[in-house]
Design an enzyme around this catalytic site. Structure first.
Site: not given
Ligand code: EPZ
Length: 416
Positions: A22-23, A116, A121, A304, A396
């Site tokens: 998916k990701n 979320c 996020r 995850d 999902r």
């Molecule tokens: C991706 O989400 C995945 N989703 C998530 O999988 C996964 O949990 C996550 O990466 C971490 O591995 C997809 O790929 C579609 P991040 P993403 O930006 O990119 C902070 C699932 O279960 N952050 O890496 O949204 C954020 O708040 C899902 O399949 C900022 O502060 O996660 C978090 O604490 C859930 N500012 C950390 O970084 C930003 O602009 C990591 O989030 C962006 C992120």
């Protein structure tokens, strides 16, 4: 609302094929916006989030044709570079349209993703990076507005490792004027799969899979056929379910190189794992041992998989500490697991699980995608019937889970 009914107590045995990731599929589908030619993506999982992404691209004017496990896309021209709230609120990954639209069309309007279940996020790093590449970005009426001439290469240091942030900026940089350097970039296998697809489209990218990615912008990208990598989180979920039920399962078309941290922890829990060229075979003889984990960006232990390991530890021998360092509110499944008789304490961002001899089936509720996977694992172990409500969360990220677990001997069915 659909529910799942599980009669627990059956060790999982047999073999199943791992679906596409998916990701990886979501950013790769969004990357079609960068290309004025047809793109064919194969090994695409049949999931609600994938349907949402294809619908979103269609709304923008991309020609789309979805098959059983493939999607044909043609973004030769688009109408409105707009991702509406109605879709973004159902899938945060819609933000992945922002980079490609801004880079190719010089304009994008994407609804700002709201809060979320698992955390705040924010997307500030996506916006900061595009601004560094010369985009003018404003937030109006809940929408991110981006305007730009041709983007310019830039050196971008990301304070926090962000997966979709890295993907968005890497995509945008492919059409920028000059070189972009992404520092503290995400190293997740899905980022690498996207980079491979972009390189096949003619992009010039190096360093993907490391924390420094370099992108030399080009004028134009071309059409491609790309097969999405297998889903390491789906594979990890099935491995954890096999371990918790003391079963013996073979995963075919498995992402054998993308699960080191998970495999290491399952071996620590007492599982025997054989790694083949494209297969993973797990056997758990006897009761699992408690195993502590701490989530971290790749190649660390994936967040995850955190919920699934809490479920595994619920029936393990001994006590374990599970620490969540990525998202601030990712223990919603703990309260539901307690309803099945689990013994769990939470202190700050650490859950302390004291393994019990048996869980007992009950009615529980899914709160997010991976939390629902942990309830499925607990239900497969619990005595009697477990009924999981709100399984749209599960759909999902897991394709026809009851059929695939049923093929491994699970007594599981969907209730309308
Ligand atoms: C991706 O989400 C995945 N989703 C998530 O999988 C996964 O949990 C996550 O990466 C971490 O591995 C997809 O790929 C579609 P991040 P993403 O930006 O990119 C902070 C699932 O279960 N952050 O890496 O949204 C954020 O708040 C899902 O399949 C900022 O502060 O996660 C978090 O604490 C859930 N500012 C950390 O970084 C930003 O602009 C990591 O989030 C962006 C992120």
């Amino acid at each position: 609302m659909q529910k799942l009914s599980i009669q627990g107590g059956v060790p999982l045995t047999g073999a199943i094929r791992v679906a596409g990731a998916k990701n990886a599929a979501l950013p790769i589908l969004a990357a079609s916006l960068l290309v004025p030619e047809p793109v064919h993506i194969t090994n695409v999982p049949r999931l609600n989030d994938v349907r949402t992404m294809v619908k979103l691209l269609g709304l923008m004017g991309v020609k789309t044709e979805a098959g059983e496990h493939d999607v044909r896309l043609d973004a030769a021209s688009i109408g409105e570079p707009f991702a509406p709230y109605e879709l973004v609120k159902t899938m945060r990954a819609s933000i992945l349209a922002l980079g490609p639209l801004t880079a190719r069309f010089g304009e994008a309007r994407v609804s700002l993703p709201g809060g979320c279940a698992i955390g705040e996020r924010p997307v500030d790093l996506h916006i900061k990076g595009l601004t560094a590449m010369g985009a003018e970005i404003t937030i109006e009426q809940g929408n991110i507005h981006a305007k730009a001439g041709r983007l310019k290469g830039a050196r971008i240091f990301m304070d926090t490792v962000t997966v979709t942030g890295t993907e968005n900026l890497m995509m945008a940089a492919t059409l920028a004027d000059g070189e972009t350097i992404l520092e503290n970039a995400a190293r997740e296998p899905e980022v690498v799969d996207l980079a491979r697809c972009l390189v096949a489209m003619g992009a010039r990218i190096s360093g993907h899979g490391t924390d420094v990615i370099r992108v030399q912008g080009v004028e134009r990208l071309h059409g491609v056929t790309h097969s999405v990598m297998p889903d390491r989180i789906e594979a990890g979920t099935f491995l954890a379910a096999a371990a918790a039920t003391r079963g013996a399962v073979t995963l075919e078309e498995a992402p054998v190189d993308a699960l080191d941290a998970v495999i290491e922890k399952l071996r620590e829990a007492g599982a025997a794992i054989a790694v083949g060229e494209r297969t993973l075979r797990i056997t758990m003889k006897g009761r699992p041992r408690a195993v502590s984990v701490r989530t971290a960006p790749h190649p660390g232990f994936p967040t995850d998989m955190q919920a699934q390991f809490i479920a595994l530890n619920c029936v393990a021998e001994g006590a374990a500490h599970v620490t969540e360092t990525i998202f601030e509110n990712r223990f919603m499944h703990v309260q539901e697991l307690r309803r099945l008789g689990a013994h769990i304490e939470v202190e700050g961002n650490t859950a302390i699980i004291h393994g019990v001899d048996r869980l007992a089936g009950a009615a529980v509720m899914a709160t997010d995608l991976r939390a629902s996977a942990s309830l499925v694992i607990a239900g497969l172990v619990a005595e009697g019937e477990t009924v999981i409500d709100r399984i749209y969360h599960l759909d999902r990220g897991y394709e026809r889970i009851e059929e695939r677990l049923g093929a491994l001997g699970a007594r599981i069915k969907r209730l309308d």
